[in-house]
Design a protein around this motif. Structure first.
Motif, PDB file in Angstrom:
ATOM      1  N   ALA A 166     -18.775  26.591  -9.768  1.00  0.00           N
ATOM      2  CA  ALA A 166     -18.527  25.284  -9.151  1.00  0.00           C
ATOM      3  C   ALA A 166     -17.624  24.408 -10.016  1.00  0.00           C
ATOM      4  O   ALA A 166     -17.318  23.269  -9.635  1.00  0.00           O
ATOM      5  N   THR A 400     -18.754  25.635  -3.103  1.00  0.00           N
ATOM      6  CA  THR A 400     -18.765  26.467  -4.315  1.00  0.00           C
ATOM      7  C   THR A 400     -20.135  26.362  -4.970  1.00  0.00           C
ATOM      8  O   THR A 400     -20.650  25.262  -5.172  1.00  0.00           O
ATOM      9  N   ASN A 407     -24.214  23.470  -7.434  1.00  0.00           N
ATOM     10  CA  ASN A 407     -23.535  23.469  -6.139  1.00  0.00           C
ATOM     11  C   ASN A 407     -22.604  22.277  -6.029  1.00  0.00           C
ATOM     12  O   ASN A 407     -22.955  21.156  -6.423  1.00  0.00           O
TER      13      ASN A 407
END
Length: 417
Positions: A166, A400, A407
Motif C-alpha cells: 500500500a 491496495t 489498506n
C-alpha cells in the motif's frame, strides 16, 4: 477551513509492460503480459524462476553513469519516472514557490539488491568490514524522494511512506492531503520497487506467496481464476505530479483528473493473510467514499488489489459486494497485476495511473489470463476478463492492500469546471 481541490498535471511510468506512459498504456489495453524467465540472476534452483522485470532499461540512458552507480535500481526507477512526470507537467521552476513544492514517495522495501550485494560480499570475505561508502544511502527507502527533491530544488514536505504493497497509495494520499490542507501547492508523488533479486524471490517463495507456474510464466498471474496459485513479482515505478487546482489553472497546465479522496484502514488480523471476510478492504473503500463525499453508486470502475492469491481475491470480492451492493454488478472491475505482476510498494502508483489514463481515454484495461470461473467468486461481477472495454468513466477507485494488514484506497474523477 475550506479544503482546496487537487488535480494531476504530470505522469511518469516505468513498468514490465512499458518504459514510459504511452508504452505502459498500450501494454495495458492490449492485454500484454510482462512475465518472463528471470534474467537478473540464475534462478534455476528457485521454486519460482520467472518475474515481471523491466525490459531494455539502461540507467545510463537517463542518469549520469557516475551518479547511477550511487543508486540502487529502485532509486534509478524513481528518478526516471519523476523526470517523465515533471517534464509532462511542464513547470517553469523559476515561477513556482519551491518552498511549497515537495516529494512524498513510497517504497515497501527500498534497496534490496544493494543490501543483498553488500552482505554477500562481506560474508564471502575474511571478516574484515569492507563496505561500499554508498551502502546505506543506496539502501534506505527514503533516498529516492530525497534525490528527486535535490534534482528539482523542491524544498517542501519530503518523506517516504512504507506500508508494504500500500506504500505508494499512501504516498499519493499524503501528498493529496498536504495540498488540500494548504501546506503545499505542488507535490511529486508515487513509488518504486526493485525486489526481483535472489533475496526477493527466495523470501516470497518461503512464504508460498509466488506462483510457481514456471512452464507458462505469461499466464501465471490469474486474478479471480479458479487455478490461481500466487502472485508474480514485478518491479518498476510510477510518478504523479499533484497540484492545487487554481495553481494549475493559473499557469495553463494540462489537467488529467482530480483526486477526489483517499481512505486507509487496517485488517488487524494476520501478518500476511487478509481478513477472511474482507473487513479491512470493506472499511478502506467506505472511508475513501466518505472522504470524497460520494456514494457507492457514483463509482464507475474499480482497480482491484487482485494479486492472484487464493485467499486475497475471495476476500476482496466479498468486500466489494458489501460496499457496493447491487451497483457492484454495473461497475467494471479489473486487476492490472494480471499484466504487470505485483510491483509491491510501487503498485499503487502504476495502478492509479492506469485509472487516470482510463478516465482520460474512455477505455478500461482488462484482467487477462482468465480461463476458469471460481465457484467462490461471483461470476456475475464484471471483471473485464481478457479484453479491454470502452466506457465513459467519471469516477475510478483503486485498492491496495499490504502485508501487515495495511489498506489504502484512492479515488480519482473527471474534473468539473
Amino acid at each position: 477551513m475550506a479544503l482546496r481541490r487537487v488535480v494531476v498535471t504530470g505522469l511518469g511510468a516505468l513498468t514490465p509492460i512499458g518504459n514510459n506512459i504511452e508504452e505502459y498504456w498500450n501494454g495495458l489495453i492490449n492485454g500484454v503480459s510482462g512475465a518472463a524467465p528471470i534474467t537478473y540472476f540464475d534462478a534455476s534452483k528457485f521454486k519460482t524462476q520467472f518475474a515481471c522485470e523491466v525490459k531494455n532499461f539502461k540507467a545510463e540512458d537517463f542518469i549520469d553513469r557516475k551518479e547511477a552507480r550511487k543508486m540502487d535500481r529502485y532509486t534509478q526507477y524513481a528518478m526516471v519516472t519523476a523526470t517523465e512526470a515533471m517534464q509532462d507537467a511542464n513547470f517553469d521552476l523559476e515561477k513556482i514557490n519551491l518552498d511549497r513544492a515537495g516529494v512524498i514517495w513510497g517504497s515497501g522495501i527500498g534497496g534490496l539488491q544493494t543490501f543483498q550485494d553488500e552482505v554477500t560480499s562481506f560474508n564471502n570475505g575474511d571478516g574484515t568490514p569492507k563496505f561500499n561508502p554508498f551502502f546505506i544511502p543506496k539502501m534506505i527507502a527514503d533516498i529516492a524522494g530525497g534525490l528527486i527533491s535535490m534534482k528539482y530544488g523542491l524544498r517542501g514536505p519530503n518523506f517516504t511512506t512504507v506500508s508494504a504493497c500500500a506504500s505508494s497509495t499512501n504516498a499519493i494520499i499524503d501528498a493529496f492531503n498536504y495540498i488540500r490542507l494548504g501546506m503545499a501547492d505542488v507535490m511529486v508523488t508515487g513509488g518504486s520497487e526493485a525486489a526481483v533479486t535472489m533475496a526477493g524471490i527466495g523470501g516470497f517463495n518461503a512464504l508460498h506467496a509466488l506462483s510457481t507456474r514456471n512452464d507458462d510464466p505469461k499466464t501465471a498471474s490469474r486474478p479471480m481464476d479458479k487455478d490461481r496459485e500466487g502472485f508474480v513479482l514485478g518491479e518498476g515505478a510510477g510518478a504523479l505530479v499533484l497540484e492545487e487546482y487554481e495553481h494549475a489553472k493559473a499557469r495553463g497546465a494540462k489537467i488529467y483528473c482530480e483526486i477526489g479522496g483517499g481512505g486507509m484502514s487496517a485488517d488487524a488480523h494476520h501478518i500476511t493473510a487478509p481478513h477472511p471476510e474482507g473487513l479491512g478492504a470493506k472499511n478502506v473503500m467506505i472511508n475513501c467514499l466518505k472522504d470524497a463525499g460520494l456514494q457507492p453508486t457514483d463509482v464507475d470502475v474499480l482497480n482491484l488489489h487482485g494479486t492472484s492469491t487464493p485467499l486475497g481475491d475471495i476476500a476482496e470480492t466479498k468486500a466489494i459486494k458489501e460496499v457496493f451492493g447491487e451497483h457492484a454488478y454495473t461497475m467494471n472491475l479489473n486487476s492490472t497485476k494480471s499484466m504487470t505482476g505485483h510491483l509491491l510498494g510501487a503498485t499503487g502508483a502504476i495502478e492509479a495511473i492506469s485509472c487516470i489514463l482510463a478516465i482520460q481515454r474512455g477505455i478500461w484495461p482488462p484482467t487477462i489470463n482468465h480461463f476458469t470461473d471460481d465457484e467462490n467468486i461471483d461470476s456475475k461481477l464484471n471483471f473485464t476478463f481478457n479484453q479491454a472495454q470502452k466506457r465513459d468513466i467519471k469516477v475510478a477507485m483503486s485498492n491496495t492492500f499490504g502485508f501487515g494488514g495495511h489498506n489504502a484506497c484512492i479515488l480519482m474523477k473527471k474534473v468539473e469546471k
